[in-house]
Design an enzyme around this catalytic site. Structure first.
Site, short mmCIF file in Angstrom:
data_model
loop_
_atom_site.label_atom_id
_atom_site.label_comp_id
_atom_site.label_asym_id
_atom_site.label_seq_id
_atom_site.Cartn_x
_atom_site.Cartn_y
_atom_site.Cartn_z
N ASN A 1 65.85 -41.75 -34.62
CA ASN A 1 64.47 -41.26 -34.62
C ASN A 1 63.48 -42.38 -34.94
O ASN A 1 63.61 -43.04 -35.97
CB ASN A 1 64.31 -40.18 -35.69
CG ASN A 1 64.90 -38.86 -35.28
OD1 ASN A 1 65.68 -38.78 -34.34
ND2 ASN A 1 64.52 -37.81 -35.98
N SER B 1 62.10 -46.87 -37.65
CA SER B 1 61.11 -47.93 -37.41
C SER B 1 61.32 -49.10 -38.36
O SER B 1 61.04 -50.25 -38.01
CB SER B 1 59.68 -47.40 -37.63
OG SER B 1 59.35 -46.48 -36.64
N HIS C 1 67.13 -41.09 -39.35
CA HIS C 1 65.66 -40.95 -39.40
C HIS C 1 65.06 -42.23 -39.98
O HIS C 1 65.76 -43.04 -40.57
CB HIS C 1 65.28 -39.76 -40.28
CG HIS C 1 65.42 -38.44 -39.57
ND1 HIS C 1 64.35 -37.60 -39.33
CD2 HIS C 1 66.50 -37.84 -39.02
CE1 HIS C 1 64.79 -36.53 -38.68
NE2 HIS C 1 66.09 -36.65 -38.48
N GLY C 2 63.74 -42.37 -39.80
CA GLY C 2 63.06 -43.53 -40.37
C GLY C 2 63.53 -44.84 -39.76
O GLY C 2 63.62 -45.86 -40.44
N ASP D 1 60.55 -31.42 -34.41
CA ASP D 1 61.09 -32.25 -35.49
C ASP D 1 60.54 -31.85 -36.87
O ASP D 1 59.36 -31.49 -36.99
CB ASP D 1 60.72 -33.71 -35.18
CG ASP D 1 61.55 -34.71 -35.94
OD1 ASP D 1 62.72 -34.41 -36.25
OD2 ASP D 1 61.04 -35.81 -36.21
N HIS D 2 61.39 -31.97 -37.88
CA HIS D 2 60.97 -31.75 -39.29
C HIS D 2 60.21 -30.44 -39.47
O HIS D 2 59.09 -30.43 -39.98
CB HIS D 2 60.11 -32.92 -39.80
CG HIS D 2 60.90 -34.15 -40.09
ND1 HIS D 2 61.82 -34.23 -41.11
CD2 HIS D 2 60.91 -35.37 -39.49
CE1 HIS D 2 62.36 -35.44 -41.12
NE2 HIS D 2 61.84 -36.15 -40.14
N HIS E 1 61.28 -43.14 -44.10
CA HIS E 1 60.22 -42.91 -43.12
C HIS E 1 59.01 -43.83 -43.35
O HIS E 1 58.74 -44.26 -44.46
CB HIS E 1 59.72 -41.46 -43.21
CG HIS E 1 60.70 -40.46 -42.69
ND1 HIS E 1 61.63 -39.86 -43.48
CD2 HIS E 1 60.89 -39.97 -41.44
CE1 HIS E 1 62.36 -39.02 -42.75
NE2 HIS E 1 61.93 -39.06 -41.51
N THR F 1 56.93 -44.42 -36.44
CA THR F 1 55.90 -45.33 -36.96
C THR F 1 55.72 -46.57 -36.09
O THR F 1 54.59 -47.06 -35.93
CB THR F 1 56.27 -45.72 -38.40
OG1 THR F 1 56.35 -44.51 -39.17
CG2 THR F 1 55.24 -46.64 -39.02
O1 G3H Z 1 61.78 -37.84 -37.54
C1 G3H Z 1 61.13 -38.86 -37.27
C2 G3H Z 1 61.58 -40.17 -37.66
O2 G3H Z 1 62.42 -40.10 -38.75
C3 G3H Z 1 60.57 -41.26 -37.60
O3 G3H Z 1 60.59 -42.15 -38.70
O4 G3H Z 1 58.30 -43.01 -38.37
O5 G3H Z 1 59.83 -44.10 -39.95
O6 G3H Z 1 60.25 -44.30 -37.52
P1 G3H Z 1 59.69 -43.47 -38.62
ZN ZN Z 2 62.37 -38.08 -39.73
#
Ligand code: G3H
Ligand code: ZN
Length: 295
Positions: free
Chosen positions: A233, A214, A211-212, A84-85, A183, A236
């Site tokens: 995804n 959480s 993404h992001g 990832d990333h 994120h 966090t």
């Molecule tokens: O690629 C990973 C995710 O975008 C995780 O995002 O930590 O905000 O849930 P997050």
């Molecule tokens: Zn991400």
């Protein structure tokens, strides 16, 4: 069960108008917890290791990736491994040898033309080596401790016309879109732009990735899946669950020294969080609330 391929899990989810959850792995306990939570929910899942997690492990992807792959192969549900990333070409080039079936190449910070050029070349290489490729256009903020982007900042939202041109020019298999998530949020207060997501879904003929996640509330996640997101995804939320459990245990017992005591509680807390998120995506579970373990 052999390792599943990310592309297959995402394609199946997309065809069924569902989403597959992809959870970030930082330690072995994350991988074990994700597998356990997915088994409890009875759904496939993706284990993903980010370039940042690889940096934490002294820049070597192999040990954690191979441990995660082993946990995946012993699972009672289908599990895939995703890198990832990724920014670095040298890490990208190690992906196939470590069990990853897919990679997210992240050139989203670059100006459009440079993002296209870097991503096209990464996708060509990855496809030649049998890897499914995700990329990002527009910026999902909050990476590496940065503040989330203001909704009106340039790049804070993915433009549908630009996205169509981008996908055609790069040849990627899935696209991470900026529609309001960010994120590293520890509160679940994000509001997604569902109108924009609808336009993106209309304009594009490939799986879309959020993404992001959480920081995205349950109802928003469900609506995002209905609106065309096929991969969600989450990172966090697992770290919040793990750290809360560890912190509570050590505060209660300042003499504790055996890591199995606190890591075990952290792992249990993460597996509950995984099962809860997966349940939300399946539309059947209780809301994701409790992240600290019962003691
Ligand atoms: O690629 C990973 C995710 O975008 C995780 O995002 O930590 O905000 O849930 P997050
Ligand atoms: Zn991400």
């Amino acid at each position: 069960m052999p390792l599943a391929a990310t592309g297959d899990l995402v394609a199946t989810a997309a065809a069924e108008h569902r989403a597959v959850a992809a959870f970030n792995v930082i330690t072995l306990e994350h991988a074990e917890a994700i597998v356990e939570g997915a088994e409890r929910a009875g759904t496939p899942v993706i284990l993903q290791i980010s370039e940042n997690a690889v940096k934490f492990h002294h820049g070597r992807p192999g040990p954690l990736a191979r441990a995660a792959a082993e946990a995946a192969q012993q699972a009672g549900v289908r599990v895939a491994l995703h890198l990832d990333h990724v920014h670095s070409a040298s890490l990208l080039h190690q992906a196939a040898d470590c069990g990853f079936s897919s990679v997210m190449f992240d050139a989203s910070r670059l100006p459009y033309e440079e993002n296209v050029a870097a991503t096209r070349s990464a996708a060509l290489w990855a496809h030649r080596h049998g890897l499914w490729v995700e990329a990002e256009l527009g910026q999902v903020g909050g990476k590496n401790g940065e503040e989330p982007l203001d909704a009106h900042a340039p790049g804070a939202r993915t433009d549908p016309d630009e996205a169509r041109a981008y996908v055609e020019a790069t040849g990627v298999d899935a696209l991470a879109v900026a529609v309001g998530s960010s994120h590293a949020m520890t509160a679940r207060t994000a509001r997604l732009d569902h109108g924009l997501l609808g336009r993106l879904s209309e304009a594009l003929d490939l799986p879309l990735v959020l993404h992001g996640s959480s920081g995205v509330p349950d109802a928003e996640l469900r609506q995002a899946v209905t609106g065309g997101i096929s991969k969600i995804n989450i990172g966090t939320a697992l770290n919040t669950a793990m750290t809360s459990a560890v912190r509570a245990h050590l505060a209660d017992d300042p003499r504790a020294v055996d890591p199995r005591g606190y890591l075990g509680l952290g792992r249990t807390a993460m597996s509950r969080t995984v099962a809860a998120f997966v349940g939300v995506l399946e539309g059947a579970a209780a809301p994701v609330v409790a992240q600290a373990p019962a003691r």
